[in-house]
Motif scaffolding. Structure first.
Motif, PDB file in Angstrom:
ATOM      1  N   TYR A  36       0.839  -1.184   0.000  1.00 55.04           N
ATOM      2  CA  TYR A  36       0.000   0.000   0.000  1.00 55.04           C
ATOM      3  C   TYR A  36       0.874   1.234   0.000  1.00 55.04           C
ATOM      4  CZ  TYR A  36      -3.424  -3.425   1.498  1.00 55.04           C
ATOM      5  OH  TYR A  36      -4.227  -4.543   1.575  1.00 55.04           O
ATOM      6  N   LEU A  46      -4.167   0.650  -2.260  1.00 55.58           N
ATOM      7  CA  LEU A  46      -3.614  -0.639  -2.668  1.00 55.58           C
ATOM      8  C   LEU A  46      -2.825  -0.488  -3.963  1.00 55.58           C
ATOM      9  CD1 LEU A  46      -3.466  -3.754  -2.324  1.00 55.58           C
ATOM     10  CD2 LEU A  46      -5.577  -3.872  -3.692  1.00 55.58           C
ATOM     11  N   ARG A  91      -1.960 -11.491   4.235  1.00 62.03           N
ATOM     12  CA  ARG A  91      -3.295 -12.047   4.444  1.00 62.03           C
ATOM     13  C   ARG A  91      -3.237 -13.579   4.481  1.00 62.03           C
ATOM     14  NH1 ARG A  91      -6.554 -14.009   0.224  1.00 62.03           N
ATOM     15  NH2 ARG A  91      -5.673 -13.839  -1.881  1.00 62.03           N
TER      16      ARG A  91
ATOM     17  N   TRP B 100     -12.820  -5.291   1.401  1.00 60.00           N
ATOM     18  CA  TRP B 100     -11.846  -6.379   1.286  1.00 60.00           C
ATOM     19  C   TRP B 100     -12.333  -7.415   0.287  1.00 60.00           C
ATOM     20  CZ3 TRP B 100      -7.918  -7.659   5.329  1.00 60.00           C
ATOM     21  CH2 TRP B 100      -7.803  -6.670   6.299  1.00 60.00           C
ATOM     22  N   GLY B 102      -9.825 -10.182  -0.263  1.00 57.35           N
ATOM     23  CA  GLY B 102      -8.452 -10.655  -0.169  1.00 57.35           C
ATOM     24  C   GLY B 102      -7.621  -9.524   0.392  1.00 57.35           C
ATOM     25  N   ALA B 103      -7.088  -8.710  -0.482  1.00 58.20           N
ATOM     26  CA  ALA B 103      -6.392  -7.504  -0.032  1.00 58.20           C
ATOM     27  C   ALA B 103      -7.427  -6.418   0.289  1.00 58.20           C
ATOM     28  CB  ALA B 103      -5.432  -7.023  -1.116  1.00 58.20           C
ATOM     29  N   ILE B 104      -6.939  -5.320   0.809  1.00 61.47           N
ATOM     30  CA  ILE B 104      -7.816  -4.192   1.153  1.00 61.47           C
ATOM     31  C   ILE B 104      -7.900  -3.302  -0.081  1.00 61.47           C
ATOM     32  CG2 ILE B 104      -8.252  -2.348   2.781  1.00 61.47           C
ATOM     33  CD1 ILE B 104      -6.144  -3.779   4.614  1.00 61.47           C
ATOM     34  N   ASP B 105      -8.988  -3.503  -0.837  1.00 62.27           N
ATOM     35  CA  ASP B 105      -9.082  -2.840  -2.127  1.00 62.27           C
ATOM     36  C   ASP B 105      -9.258  -1.337  -2.013  1.00 62.27           C
ATOM     37  OD1 ASP B 105      -9.371  -5.394  -3.742  1.00 62.27           O
ATOM     38  OD2 ASP B 105     -11.078  -5.544  -2.394  1.00 62.27           O
ATOM     39  N   TRP B 107      -9.989   1.929   0.951  1.00 61.77           N
ATOM     40  CA  TRP B 107     -10.144   2.438   2.301  1.00 61.77           C
ATOM     41  C   TRP B 107     -11.066   3.656   2.282  1.00 61.77           C
ATOM     42  CZ3 TRP B 107      -6.061   1.147   6.231  1.00 61.77           C
ATOM     43  CH2 TRP B 107      -5.165   0.176   5.760  1.00 61.77           C
TER      44      TRP B 107
END
Lengths: 107, 117
Positions: A36, A46, A91, B100, B102-105, B107
């Protein structure tokens, strides 16, 4: 808990130079590592997920590599707008954890 | 287009319970593999993951804070509510909700919460 250690803490480079940021995990996270970018006053964004997949809209100068415990984010040719703090995050296991961040400064 | 926005109090007293709401649009929390999570970030520090709620109502919490956290969804209203009990000044931070897969798409902009008497 998986601990992510990023290096260097700060990187100071000129526009056009190559930036290489490292993220090392205390145990294997397979390929499940993301990167990030956070600029001052902004939310994190991301860049890379699952080691090497660029998120939508991320320029091709950003790339990720690695597996297991050692990962790298490379910015092939720095632009002034790349000045930011970069975080890695895994993750693979609970709890989800972040590295402490690497700051990229543009000279 | 996915958007998320946090709302709630910006100042709470020690020992009080913090309740934050994440209002989102552009996706459904009933869609497979989708989650909404909460994170926080103290000034100058890395983000810290707190809680995650999946499309199938699976819930995950940070083990170090689990006894103080609750995450629930209001699917019909596209909201996720987060509570943290027994607030302390060390809990002062910007609190984010995030999408989310998977990843944090994505915020949200975050909300700064200060814990002070």
């Amino acid at each position: 808990e998986i601990v992510l250690t990023q290096s260097p803490a700060t990187l100071s480079l000129s526009p056009g130079e190559r930036a290489t940021l490292s993220c090392r995990a205390s145990q294997s996270v397979s390929i499940y590592l993301a990167w990030y970018q956070q600029k001052p006053g902004q939310s994190p964004r991301l860049l890379i997920y699952d080691t090497s997949y660029r998120a939508i809209g991320i320029p091709a100068r950003f790339s990720g590599s690695g597996s297991g415990t050692d990962f790298t984010l490379t910015i092939s040719s720095l632009e002034p707008e790349d000045s930011a703090v970069y975080y890695c995050q895994q993750r693979h296991d609970w709890p989800r954890t972040f590295g402490q961040g690497s700051k990229v400064e543009i000279k | 287009q996915i958007t998320l926005k946090e709302s709630g109090p910006t100042l709470v007293k020690p020992t009080q319970t913090l309740t934050l709401t994440c209002t989102f649009s552009g996706f459904s929390l009933t869609s497979t593999l989708v989650g909404v999570g909460w994170l926080r970030q103290a000034p100058g520090k890395a983000p810290e993951w707190l809680a995650l709620l999946y499309w199938d109502d699976e819930k995950r919490y940070s083990p170090s804070l689990e006894s103080r956290l609750t995450i629930t969804k209001d699917t019909s209203e596209n909201r996720v509510v987060f509570t943290m009990t027994d607030m302390d000044p060390v809990d002062t931070a910007r609190y984010y909700c995030a999408h989310w897969t998977g990843a944090i798409d994505l915020w949200g902009p975050g909300i700064v919460v200060t814990v002070s008497s």
